[in-house]
Design a protein around this motif. Structure first.
Motif, PDB file in Angstrom:
ATOM      1  N   ILE A   1       0.840  -1.200   0.000  1.00 51.35           N
ATOM      2  CA  ILE A   1       0.000   0.000   0.000  1.00 51.35           C
ATOM      3  C   ILE A   1       0.874   1.249   0.000  1.00 51.35           C
ATOM      4  N   LYS A   2       1.965   1.200   0.745  1.00 54.82           N
ATOM      5  CA  LYS A   2       2.847   2.364   0.844  1.00 54.82           C
ATOM      6  C   LYS A   2       3.372   2.767  -0.532  1.00 54.82           C
ATOM      7  N   GLU A   3       3.821   1.786  -1.283  1.00 52.95           N
ATOM      8  CA  GLU A   3       4.359   2.077  -2.615  1.00 52.95           C
ATOM      9  C   GLU A   3       3.277   2.627  -3.538  1.00 52.95           C
ATOM     10  N   ALA A   4       2.088   2.059  -3.433  1.00 54.06           N
ATOM     11  CA  ALA A   4       0.998   2.476  -4.319  1.00 54.06           C
ATOM     12  C   ALA A   4       0.510   3.886  -4.022  1.00 54.06           C
ATOM     13  N   LEU A   5       0.592   4.294  -2.748  1.00 56.56           N
ATOM     14  CA  LEU A   5      -0.002   5.568  -2.339  1.00 56.56           C
ATOM     15  C   LEU A   5       1.007   6.694  -2.195  1.00 56.56           C
ATOM     16  N   GLU A   6       2.231   6.492  -2.642  1.00 52.97           N
ATOM     17  CA  GLU A   6       3.235   7.551  -2.540  1.00 52.97           C
ATOM     18  C   GLU A   6       2.952   8.623  -3.595  1.00 52.97           C
TER      19      GLU A   6
ATOM     20  N   LYS B   1      -8.871  17.696  -2.985  1.00 56.17           N
ATOM     21  CA  LYS B   1     -10.228  17.978  -2.503  1.00 56.17           C
ATOM     22  C   LYS B   1     -11.278  17.169  -3.256  1.00 56.17           C
ATOM     23  N   ARG B   2     -10.929  16.745  -4.484  1.00 54.02           N
ATOM     24  CA  ARG B   2     -11.894  16.006  -5.303  1.00 54.02           C
ATOM     25  C   ARG B   2     -11.640  14.497  -5.289  1.00 54.02           C
ATOM     26  N   THR B   3     -10.596  14.079  -4.580  1.00 55.89           N
ATOM     27  CA  THR B   3     -10.216  12.670  -4.572  1.00 55.89           C
ATOM     28  C   THR B   3     -11.201  11.844  -3.746  1.00 55.89           C
ATOM     29  N   THR B   4     -11.522  10.653  -4.223  1.00 53.35           N
ATOM     30  CA  THR B   4     -12.471   9.788  -3.540  1.00 53.35           C
ATOM     31  C   THR B   4     -12.024   9.487  -2.115  1.00 53.35           C
ATOM     32  N   SER B   5     -12.992   9.337  -1.217  1.00 49.10           N
ATOM     33  CA  SER B   5     -12.682   9.061   0.182  1.00 49.10           C
ATOM     34  C   SER B   5     -11.986   7.717   0.360  1.00 49.10           C
ATOM     35  N   ASP B   6     -12.143   6.806  -0.605  1.00 50.89           N
ATOM     36  CA  ASP B   6     -11.495   5.503  -0.493  1.00 50.89           C
ATOM     37  C   ASP B   6      -9.974   5.624  -0.488  1.00 50.89           C
ATOM     38  N   TYR B   7      -9.450   6.640  -1.161  1.00 44.78           N
ATOM     39  CA  TYR B   7      -8.006   6.871  -1.143  1.00 44.78           C
ATOM     40  C   TYR B   7      -7.540   7.135   0.282  1.00 44.78           C
ATOM     41  N   PHE B   8      -8.296   7.928   1.024  1.00 41.83           N
ATOM     42  CA  PHE B   8      -7.907   8.273   2.387  1.00 41.83           C
ATOM     43  C   PHE B   8      -8.080   7.081   3.329  1.00 41.83           C
ATOM     44  N   LEU B   9      -9.052   6.235   3.035  1.00 40.76           N
ATOM     45  CA  LEU B   9      -9.216   5.018   3.824  1.00 40.76           C
ATOM     46  C   LEU B   9      -7.970   4.142   3.699  1.00 40.76           C
TER      47      LEU B   9
ATOM     48  N   PHE C   1      -8.178   2.205  -9.479  1.00 37.44           N
ATOM     49  CA  PHE C   1      -9.609   1.918  -9.430  1.00 37.44           C
ATOM     50  C   PHE C   1      -9.990   1.720  -7.967  1.00 37.44           C
ATOM     51  N   PHE C   2     -10.903   2.549  -7.477  1.00 35.79           N
ATOM     52  CA  PHE C   2     -11.402   2.428  -6.112  1.00 35.79           C
ATOM     53  C   PHE C   2     -12.852   1.956  -6.156  1.00 35.79           C
TER      54      PHE C   2
ATOM     55  N   MET D   1     -19.896  -0.451   0.152  1.00 38.11           N
ATOM     56  CA  MET D   1     -21.133  -0.079   0.819  1.00 38.11           C
ATOM     57  C   MET D   1     -22.035   0.741  -0.112  1.00 38.11           C
ATOM     58  N   LYS D   2     -21.424   1.623  -0.898  1.00 41.43           N
ATOM     59  CA  LYS D   2     -22.206   2.411  -1.844  1.00 41.43           C
ATOM     60  C   LYS D   2     -22.451   1.659  -3.156  1.00 41.43           C
ATOM     61  N   GLY D   3     -21.619   0.668  -3.407  1.00 41.54           N
ATOM     62  CA  GLY D   3     -21.776  -0.107  -4.627  1.00 41.54           C
ATOM     63  C   GLY D   3     -21.340   0.621  -5.877  1.00 41.54           C
ATOM     64  N   ASN D   4     -20.368   1.535  -5.748  1.00 44.08           N
ATOM     65  CA  ASN D   4     -19.883   2.222  -6.949  1.00 44.08           C
ATOM     66  C   ASN D   4     -18.361   2.248  -6.974  1.00 44.08           C
ATOM     67  N   GLY D   5     -17.839   2.361  -8.176  1.00 40.94           N
ATOM     68  CA  GLY D   5     -16.392   2.401  -8.385  1.00 40.94           C
ATOM     69  C   GLY D   5     -16.006   3.638  -9.178  1.00 40.94           C
ATOM     70  N   ILE D   6     -14.746   4.034  -9.025  1.00 36.22           N
ATOM     71  CA  ILE D   6     -14.265   5.222  -9.730  1.00 36.22           C
ATOM     72  C   ILE D   6     -12.799   5.029 -10.094  1.00 36.22           C
ATOM     73  N   VAL D   7     -12.429   5.538 -11.264  1.00 37.47           N
ATOM     74  CA  VAL D   7     -11.026   5.502 -11.705  1.00 37.47           C
ATOM     75  C   VAL D   7     -10.404   6.854 -11.386  1.00 37.47           C
ATOM     76  N   GLU D   8      -9.304   6.843 -10.663  1.00 37.00           N
ATOM     77  CA  GLU D   8      -8.583   8.053 -10.314  1.00 37.00           C
ATOM     78  C   GLU D   8      -7.190   8.031 -10.930  1.00 37.00           C
ATOM     79  N   CYS D   9      -6.748   9.147 -11.446  1.00 40.34           N
ATOM     80  CA  CYS D   9      -5.393   9.272 -11.963  1.00 40.34           C
ATOM     81  C   CYS D   9      -4.564   9.996 -10.921  1.00 40.34           C
ATOM     82  N   LEU D  10      -3.817   9.239 -10.132  1.00 39.05           N
ATOM     83  CA  LEU D  10      -2.982   9.822  -9.082  1.00 39.05           C
ATOM     84  C   LEU D  10      -1.532   9.678  -9.511  1.00 39.05           C
ATOM     85  N   GLY D  11      -0.877  10.810  -9.767  1.00 36.00           N
ATOM     86  CA  GLY D  11       0.490  10.782 -10.257  1.00 36.00           C
ATOM     87  C   GLY D  11       1.454  10.231  -9.248  1.00 36.00           C
TER      88      GLY D  11
END
Length: 265
Positions: free
Chosen positions: A135-140, A153-161, A248-249, A253-263
């Motif tokens: 996870i550390k490598e992926a979230l750097e 500010k627009r990043t999905t809350s799943d990133y912070f989880l 891809f997050f 619980m909400k049943g939805n997914g989102i693609v985020e481009c995090l550099g």
């Protein structure tokens, strides 16, 4: 007319019948590329089982399931390839019978050695390697620039989880455990406050009930994420479409997914 396998590079009539719907979906050439591909899958917990199932049914030439760990009491809740009573067996070996039965045309193999002990030459036999990075490598991600802060500010809350779970793992040297649910729940909430404060994000972005979903794999979530990941592998092997860019997050619980481009950092 379907090419015979002996004719060179084609697929047999039996394979054409087996993969008829897929051939209609993405074409014969894409299916032929899949049929010629060997995949290494490292990690056979719930998500790994879903990925294995989808790749085997898609018709890759071969799949090697690598996992040196044993089946845990929690595994059968999401890992459907292991049979009841498999606790204590090697996880990959316990998955082999059901995995192979999904599609006898695919060469399914097991490897129980630690991936870190493998020589570099071992990996050259595969056309795709599915390895779950830390996870550390992926979230750097470097959030210091103004542009990055605005995107934050627009990043999905799943990133912070995931950031919270990373900090928990760093501090405790393990993942949250149901055996210490009360203690771990309190620590997760404290980490949530600290991590989101440090990023300049309101901790309320993650409601307190998020801790309930941090203690085990959830079979439906594994199914969705495993389907998406297998789809991206099929894209790469068949050369049909470009893969997602780049995260891809999925919120179970909400049943939805989102693609985020995090550099990268």
């Amino acid at each position: 007319m379907v090419e015979k396998e002996e004719a060179g590079g084609g697929i047999s009539e039996e394979e054409a019948a087996q993969y008829d719907r897929q051939i209609r979906l993405w074409g014969l050439e894409a299916q032929k590329r899949l049929r010629a591909s060997r995949v290494l899958l490292v990690g056979m917990k719930g998500l790994g089982a879903e990925i294995a199932k989808n790749l085997i049914l898609a018709g890759v030439k071969g799949l090697t399931m690598l996992d040196p760990e044993q089946v845990s009491p929690e595994d059968p809740g999401a890992q459907f390839l292991v049979r009841t009573g498999s606790v204590g067996r090697n996880r990959a070996e316990a998955s082999l019978e059901r995995a192979q039965n999904l599609n006898p045309m695919v060469d399914v193999k097991v490897d129980i050695e630690n991936i870190e002990k493998k020589p570099e030459s071992f990996f050259t036999q595969f056309d795709a390697k599915v390895v779950f990075c830390s996870i550390k490598e992926a979230l750097e991600v470097d959030w210091s620039s103004d542009k990055a802060k605005a995107a934050l500010k627009r990043t999905t809350s799943d990133y912070f989880l995931l950031q919270v779970l990373l900090k928990f793992r760093t501090d405790k040297g393990r993942d949250p455990s149901s055996d210490t649910f009360g203690e771990d729940s309190e620590l997760l909430l404290q980490i949530r406050n600290d991590v989101l404060d440090s990023l300049g994000v309101n901790p309320d972005l993650l409601p307190e009930d998020f801790v309930r979903y941090c203690f085990s794999e959830m079979a439906p979530v594994c199914a969705v994420v495993g389907g998406i990941l297998a789809q991206e592998i099929v894209k790469a092997l068949s050369q049909r479409d470009p893969p997602h860019n780049n995260f891809f997050f999925f919120d179970g619980m909400k049943g939805n997914g989102i693609v985020e481009c995090l550099g990268p950092k």
